[in-house]
Design a protein around this motif. Structure first.
Motif, PDB file in Angstrom:
ATOM      1  N   GLY A  62      -5.277  53.248   2.232  1.00  9.96           N
ATOM      2  CA  GLY A  62      -4.370  53.033   1.112  1.00  9.96           C
ATOM      3  C   GLY A  62      -4.910  53.510  -0.216  1.00  9.96           C
ATOM      4  O   GLY A  62      -4.173  53.583  -1.204  1.00  9.96           O
ATOM      5  N   GLN A  63      -6.204  53.845  -0.267  1.00 10.37           N
ATOM      6  CA  GLN A  63      -6.827  54.307  -1.517  1.00 10.37           C
ATOM      7  C   GLN A  63      -7.173  55.792  -1.472  1.00 10.37           C
ATOM      8  O   GLN A  63      -7.829  56.304  -2.372  1.00 10.37           O
ATOM      9  CB  GLN A  63      -8.090  53.490  -1.789  1.00 10.37           C
ATOM     10  N   GLN A  64      -6.731  56.468  -0.449  1.00  7.28           N
ATOM     11  CA  GLN A  64      -7.023  57.886  -0.307  1.00  7.28           C
ATOM     12  C   GLN A  64      -5.987  58.746  -1.041  1.00  7.28           C
ATOM     13  O   GLN A  64      -4.874  58.294  -1.323  1.00  7.28           O
ATOM     14  CB  GLN A  64      -7.012  58.278   1.183  1.00  7.28           C
ATOM     15  N   ASP A  65      -6.383  59.966  -1.346  1.00  2.00           N
ATOM     16  CA  ASP A  65      -5.431  60.979  -1.806  1.00  2.00           C
ATOM     17  C   ASP A  65      -4.773  61.566  -0.556  1.00  2.00           C
ATOM     18  O   ASP A  65      -5.450  62.200   0.268  1.00  2.00           O
ATOM     19  CB  ASP A  65      -6.137  62.084  -2.593  1.00  2.00           C
ATOM     20  N   VAL A  85       1.780  53.858  -0.849  1.00  2.00           N
ATOM     21  CA  VAL A  85       1.104  55.152  -1.009  1.00  2.00           C
ATOM     22  C   VAL A  85       2.116  56.238  -1.346  1.00  2.00           C
ATOM     23  O   VAL A  85       3.130  56.396  -0.652  1.00  2.00           O
ATOM     24  CB  VAL A  85       0.333  55.532   0.276  1.00  2.00           C
ATOM     25  N   ARG A 117     -13.268  55.457   2.266  1.00  2.00           N
ATOM     26  CA  ARG A 117     -12.371  54.585   1.510  1.00  2.00           C
ATOM     27  C   ARG A 117     -11.204  54.130   2.383  1.00  2.00           C
ATOM     28  O   ARG A 117     -10.807  54.835   3.304  1.00  2.00           O
ATOM     29  CB  ARG A 117     -11.831  55.324   0.280  1.00  2.00           C
TER      30      ARG A 117
END
Length: 294
Positions: free
Chosen positions: A189-192, A216, A186
């Motif tokens: 910017g869409q990661q945990d 983020v 991913r």
């Protein structure tokens, strides 16, 4: 009339005064000396009365040394260093490097760079003893609580310390193999994200993320870089860690190139009054030869 004899400072006086300079409070000085605070208090009063001058200013922060006390502390440190050198020389006739060396650094540098090079040092100098501390406080070296410091910094170290730039530390975003491959792919910017907590607001990885990924918000905050590494390994998410840690972490996967603008310098620092001591010089030279952050 016979003039009153001037008070003569003793070695014990200097040891006590130096402990108070380093500790800053009666309690801390007492801990260093193995005495109670009241004993330190009475001794300081006796010394100041004998010298007819105040050596410390009392404040809510503790005991602050005066200019006169700063001058006395410099002499006391030189005497302390010479005594340590003399004691070391008595062991095995002074032929072998021996004694204790206190090293302060940060947790990631200890795990990734210092510990891997220590077996060779121990084999070369079997009488050498190391005391390792992890802290973000550089003042421990300035107060002579430590003999050497390995410090990651984005600026030049204090002028009153001597040292060597060992190299630059690069960072990259990593994920744990425990994180499913599809999630690793991913966009960043869409990661945990897993990141250092508020105690390290100027850490290079924090500064970089705020600039590169301003939207983020980290999902998990940790109190040290090694804790960030541990959390990444468990599969909680991704995070930026020093590249030098990757060879020691086979369960991590690098998912980005080294981050542009996310770099820190690693300095090996010592106090000029003790750098020449054999035990300290031996560790200093070993670190300078074997530690390469990049």
């Amino acid at each position: 009339m016979i003039a009153k004899l001037q008070y003569k400072l003793t070695a014990s006086d200097l040891e006590l005064l130096l402990a108070l300079v380093r500790g800053g409070t009666l309690a801390q000085a007492g801990t260093r000396l193995g005495a109670d605070a009241s004993t330190v208090f009475r001794a300081v009063q006796r010394i100041e009365k004998g010298l007819s001058q105040r050596l410390f200013e009392r404040s809510r922060q503790g005991y602050l040394p005066t200019d006169a006390m700063h001058a006395i502390a410099l002499h006391a440190e030189r005497i302390e260093a010479e005594l340590e050198a003399a004691r070391a020389a008595t062991l095995r006739g002074g032929d072998d490097v021996s004694g204790r060396v206190r090293v302060t650094t940060v947790d990631a540098v200890l795990r990734g760079l210092v510990l891997p090079c220590l077996p060779a040092l121990a084999a070369r100098h079997p009488l050498l003893q190391l005391e390792l501390h992890t802290t973000n406080e550089l003042m421990s070296l300035s107060r002579r609580d430590a003999d050497l410091a390995l410090r990651a910094t984005t600026g030049k170290p204090p002028d009153h310390l001597i040292g060597r730039l060992l190299g630059h530390m690069n960072f990259a975003v990593c994920a744990g193999k425990a994180l499913p491959p599809a999630l690793r792919k991913r966009p960043l910017g869409q990661q945990d994200w897993i990141a250092p907590d508020q105690a390290m607001p100027q850490h290079p990885s924090v500064v970089w993320r705020r600039k590169a990924l301003p939207k983020v918000a980290p999902r998990h905050l940790m109190d040290s870089i090694t804790s960030v590494v541990d959390a990444i390994r468990s599969g909680l998410g991704v995070g930026a860690i020093p590249v030098f840690m990757l060879p020691l972490e086979p369960q991590l996967v690098q998912i980005s190139e080294p981050l542009q603008g996310c770099v820190s310098d690693l300095w090996l620092l010592a106090h000029p009054e003790s750098r020449h001591l054999r035990r300290i010089a031996a560790v200093y030279d070993h670190f300078a030869t074997h530690i390469r952050p990049s």
